[in-house]
Design an enzyme around this catalytic site. Sequence first.
Site, short mmCIF file in Angstrom:
data_model
loop_
_atom_site.label_atom_id
_atom_site.label_comp_id
_atom_site.label_asym_id
_atom_site.label_seq_id
_atom_site.Cartn_x
_atom_site.Cartn_y
_atom_site.Cartn_z
N GLU A 9 0.57 25.51 -35.70
CA GLU A 9 1.05 26.00 -37.00
C GLU A 9 0.23 27.23 -37.34
OE1 GLU A 9 1.09 23.57 -40.48
OE2 GLU A 9 2.07 21.88 -39.48
N HIS B 37 -4.20 24.49 -35.93
CA HIS B 37 -3.43 25.07 -37.02
C HIS B 37 -4.27 26.18 -37.65
CE1 HIS B 37 -0.73 21.26 -37.59
NE2 HIS B 37 -0.73 21.74 -36.36
N ASN C 71 0.61 14.68 -37.21
CA ASN C 71 0.28 15.96 -37.84
C ASN C 71 -1.05 15.89 -38.58
OD1 ASN C 71 1.16 18.73 -38.88
ND2 ASN C 71 0.75 17.63 -40.78
N GLU C 72 -1.94 16.87 -38.33
CA GLU C 72 -3.20 17.02 -39.05
C GLU C 72 -3.80 15.65 -39.37
OE1 GLU C 72 -2.29 19.63 -42.33
OE2 GLU C 72 -1.76 21.27 -40.98
N TYR D 285 -4.79 28.71 -40.55
CA TYR D 285 -4.53 29.22 -41.90
C TYR D 285 -5.78 29.98 -42.37
CZ TYR D 285 -0.28 26.44 -41.77
OH TYR D 285 0.96 25.94 -41.44
N ARG E 175 9.72 22.60 -33.83
CA ARG E 175 8.89 21.44 -34.15
C ARG E 175 9.54 20.72 -35.32
NH1 ARG E 175 3.81 21.26 -37.31
NH2 ARG E 175 2.49 19.53 -36.61
N TRP F 88 4.83 28.21 -39.38
CA TRP F 88 5.24 27.27 -40.43
C TRP F 88 5.87 28.08 -41.56
CZ3 TRP F 88 5.43 22.02 -40.74
CH2 TRP F 88 5.84 21.51 -41.97
#
Length: 637
Positions: free
Chosen positions: A252, A223, A155-156, A225, A78, A281
């Site tokens: 991610e 994503h 992205n985001e 996290y 990516r 990531w």
Amino acid sequence: MRKRIALSGATVLALLVSLFVTALPADAAVGLRISGRNIVEANGNNFIIRGTSHAHTWFPTQTSSIASIKAKGANAVRIVLSGGRWQPANNAADVANIISLCKASRLVCILENHDTTGFGEQGGSISLDAAVNYWISIQSALTGQENSVIINIGNEPVGNNAVTPNWTQATSAAITRMRNAGFQHLLMVDAPNWGQDWQFAMRDTAASVKAADPTGNTVFSIHMYGVFDTAAEINAYLNAFQTANLPLVIGEFGHNHSDGNPDEDTIMAQAQARGLGYLGWSWSGNGGGVEYLDQVTNFNPNQLTSWGTRLFNGPNGIASTAQECSLCGGTTPTDTTPPTTPGAPTASSVTSTGATISWGASTDSGGSGLAGYNVYREQGTTDPLLGQSTTNSLALTGLTANTQYQVYVRARDGAGNLSGNSTLVTFTTTGGTTDTTPPTTPGTPTASGVTSSGATLTWTASTDSGGSGLAGYNVYREQGTTDPLLGSPTTNSITLTGLTASTQYQVYVRARDGAGNLSGNSSLVTFTTTGGGTGGGCTVVATTQNTWNNGYVIQPVTVTAGSSPITSWTVTFTLPAGHTVSGSWNATFTQSGQTVTAKSVSHNGNLPAGGSGNFGFQGSRPNGNTAVPSGYTCTTP
């Protein structure tokens, strides 16, 4: 990810010649595409993303990283791009070069526009509509590359603040514009809430967004996290997309983060079990306090970090699970001869959730070479892919207890040709409803390492005699009629995160076995989290989200009411010498010298006892100064 890097260096002037590209009809997809919940190549070969991200826009000279990522076993990379938020922008010529490097390494190239990161919350970010303008400006470099390029529109693309149009409307509109402009590529769309979708906007409206794509050629990206720090949270989110039959990738994730400790083991294991793509990531170059997310040190492929070692070489890692795309080199293979049919499979080591399947090896005479095997479950009109292997055996995981499985194998070659089906092997997993004996009750938990937002709990392990085996534990908060689940570890310890400062917690544990039986409740452990800054009837905890050479973002600054409701709050803090507040949100700011006062606004000042509100700000500082604000205190009228 909430990004973190600022650049210095000479400004490069690039002349971009605008090319007129005739829009193609938005009908059948070409190249990489969606089939059900899966990504497939133009030849129908299933493709499961296994790779990482590379911050090209901030490190434009580190192009050798692409080949290095391939050498570690990845099948996709990516690429971080910018249309102008970071300079110099990545123009059509630069992107064409990146694509050629990906193709030379036979990597699927996932191109993402990073300018949208945190829109509505972070200064400098752009809308998804503006991101589409960037893709149109470099369309000449992308047309014809559909076999090996995926476009990650932005992205985001939304932070935690509400925006108009909202994520659902903005994403649907962006997809429509991309198709009307003639893009036939597989499109990837990121979730809001900095990609983590903790408010579930993407989860709950993904079907309507998919419907906006006339080609049906859009994959959703979550994503993972700190929001995804327990197996229960991860599985619940993945289950929602699986139940809805919608395509999803983990676009991610990391092994650690400032907002919590992601459960990377479950993320990777579940991605493998469910046939979902994932992208860690990131390769190298992280800053702003998240350097631990580097997978190699200083872009040196020979210096894997602990995170890089886990991602590439650990269980369910890239090296052991990635299968190279057959068409990403840009040419159609001339091999049309499929491999021979695999020998009859056998099943061994059958448990309540897994089994090992082995079979006689195939051979290939078409020239492209034997690439591996696909293992399917016989299940009617649509047989789900259970996994892929480069050898003639595969350990299946994530199976359902006390369930019969009929499984067959097909060999595949380097050109994507598939052999005939092997004969079926039939086996039944153990456990399930035949085990009705719960595990023994866990010992009384103890708390240690208590902070303002977390604690570690440990307890004496349970035992299980029912036959299905001890599977793990559920950890609950005692809170009246409904006790929320805090986590589901597989060992007799858990590190809790995301707790509220200055708050008492009463917690108990229940053991669970492979058949789903739960033990009795352990005794309660009571502990109180520490406070952030204090004063009056509220507390404050500030989080440094991003830093760069001459600035930072502090977000969220969380204000929590004490034992009584409050109607407003005032937070003060001190800026280091030479620093200024360059932007703010969700509070009214005043400054006297280096002392800053932030007062609540109408929507976040009225808090119930124990309730929280938040605000944030962006600061500027002398280049190279690493200090951040301090001395946060909170008061109420």
